[in-house]
Design a protein around this motif. Structure first.
Motif, short mmCIF file in Angstrom:
data_model
loop_
_atom_site.label_atom_id
_atom_site.label_comp_id
_atom_site.label_asym_id
_atom_site.label_seq_id
_atom_site.Cartn_x
_atom_site.Cartn_y
_atom_site.Cartn_z
N CYS A 192 -8.15 -8.85 -5.36
CA CYS A 192 -9.15 -9.27 -5.31
C CYS A 192 -9.99 -8.78 -6.43
CB CYS A 192 -9.45 -7.96 -3.89
SG CYS A 192 -8.89 -8.26 -2.22
N ARG B 277 -11.13 -13.40 -4.84
CA ARG B 277 -9.72 -13.43 -5.45
C ARG B 277 -8.94 -13.46 -6.11
NH1 ARG B 277 -5.26 -16.64 -1.10
NH2 ARG B 277 -5.37 -18.50 -2.18
N GLU C 103 -5.05 -5.60 -1.78
CA GLU C 103 -5.59 -5.06 -1.85
C GLU C 103 -6.22 -5.06 -3.79
OE1 GLU C 103 -7.48 -1.06 -2.50
OE2 GLU C 103 -8.31 -1.82 -0.51
N TYR D 65 -14.62 -3.73 -5.56
CA TYR D 65 -14.44 -5.19 -4.66
C TYR D 65 -16.21 -5.45 -4.47
CZ TYR D 65 -9.51 -3.05 -5.05
OH TYR D 65 -8.79 -3.21 -5.80
N HIS E 59 -3.09 -9.26 6.68
CA HIS E 59 -3.46 -9.58 5.08
C HIS E 59 -2.93 -10.54 4.27
CE1 HIS E 59 -5.31 -4.81 4.98
NE2 HIS E 59 -5.58 -6.08 5.63
N TYR F 116 0.73 -0.90 -0.29
CA TYR F 116 -0.17 -0.15 -0.53
C TYR F 116 1.04 1.34 -0.15
CZ TYR F 116 -3.27 -3.61 1.76
OH TYR F 116 -3.80 -4.99 1.33
N LEU G 92 -9.54 -10.49 1.47
CA LEU G 92 -7.54 -9.71 2.13
C LEU G 92 -7.43 -10.92 3.09
CD1 LEU G 92 -8.55 -5.98 3.14
CD2 LEU G 92 -6.74 -6.97 1.00
N GLN H 139 -13.86 -7.17 0.19
CA GLN H 139 -12.97 -7.11 0.06
C GLN H 139 -12.44 -7.06 1.32
OE1 GLN H 139 -11.99 -2.77 -0.17
NE2 GLN H 139 -9.57 -2.66 0.69
N GLU H 140 -13.25 -8.12 2.59
CA GLU H 140 -13.10 -7.77 3.68
C GLU H 140 -12.31 -10.07 3.53
OE1 GLU H 140 -15.40 -7.61 6.80
OE2 GLU H 140 -15.69 -5.31 6.66
#
Length: 258
Positions: free
Chosen positions: A187, A212, A184, A198, A180, A140, A205, A201-202
């Motif tokens: 995804c 994914r 991200e 997305y 994670h 990130y 990750l 997303q949760e």
């Protein structure tokens, strides 16, 4: 008289040959000029288009980079075609010499690029990319060029890692983001109201395979560009051949101009 007639005939044939080379070179370079103008027009239109096409291109990093490549190629072809046309039709030695030197520089640059690609071909292997991904990818950090480039690749090609999402095990990314399993960019996304969002997303990750992208980027990129690689190779051979002929024609015309 016999020698005089033979000399005159030889001079006429030489003049006809040079005239043929002159007009062939003009036609050839006029086509290059038109091609360069078209590429320049397309590139400029995409950058200044008010209808929203620019936003579509800007959303895809690869397409946005391609616009500048098109502009660069268009500008180079435009200049080459212009110099070749003017040098041939006006029989200007300076323009012909400049045209010859420019094509020679392009030819040598392409040759150097091919040699470097052959020398560093081991840097294009799965193992090399996997090692670099594990060692340098942060997930990130938008200020890191390596990370943002990989995020763009994984988002564009809907892929994850070099071989698979398993590449992020024992990596710098997992060390920095311990909660994670994958970044991200791995995804899956779906289109909603014209935008890509997305799906979950949760879950993605946390490592859920259903949400994914499980295909590796190496295979995804190779599959996408497989046809283009063969086409590019064939075009490269054609372009190199044309460049050689252009240099020969330019030098013949240069030497023949009195």
């Amino acid at each position: 008289m016999g020698q005089g007639e033979a000399s005159a005939r030889g001079t006429t044939m030489e003049g006809d040959c040079l005239s043929c080379i002159k007009y062939l070179m003009f036609v050839f370079n006029f086509l290059i000029f038109l091609g360069g103008s078209f590429l320049l027009g397309v590139g400029v239109w995409v950058l200044v288009d008010p209808t929203g096409f620019r936003e579509i291109v800007a959303a895809n990093p690869l397409l946005f980079t391609g616009v500048y490549i098109i502009l660069g190629m268009g500008g180079m072809l435009f200049l080459l075609g212009f110099l070749g046309c003017c040098g041939a039709i006006r029989e200007n030695k300076c323009l012909l010499l400049f045209f010859f030197m420019l094509i020679l520089l392009i030819f040598l640059a392409e040759l150097a690029a091919a040699i470097l690609a052959f020398i560093f071909r081991e840097h294009l292997t799965r193992e090399y990319f996997t090692k670099e991904l594990k060692r340098r990818y942060q997930g990130y950090n938008n200020s890191d060029v390596f990370t943002t480039t990989w995020n763009a690749i994984m988002t564009t090609f809907d892929c994850c890692g070099v071989n698979s999402p398993e590449d992020f095990k024992d990596s710098l990314f997992r060390l920095i983001n311990q909660n994670h399993v994958v970044p991200e960019a791995c995804c899956q996304r779906a289109s909603q109201s014209g935008e890509l969002v997305y799906t979950s997303q949760e879950h993605c990750l946390s490592g859920n395979m259903m949400f994914r992208n499980n295909k590796g980027c190496y295979s995804a990129v190779v599959d996408y560009f497989e046809l283009y690689i063969y086409v590019a190779g064939a075009l490269a051979i054609v372009v190199l051949t044309i460049e050689l002929f252009a240099m020969v024609f330019a030098m013949c015309l240069f030497r023949g101009i009195q």
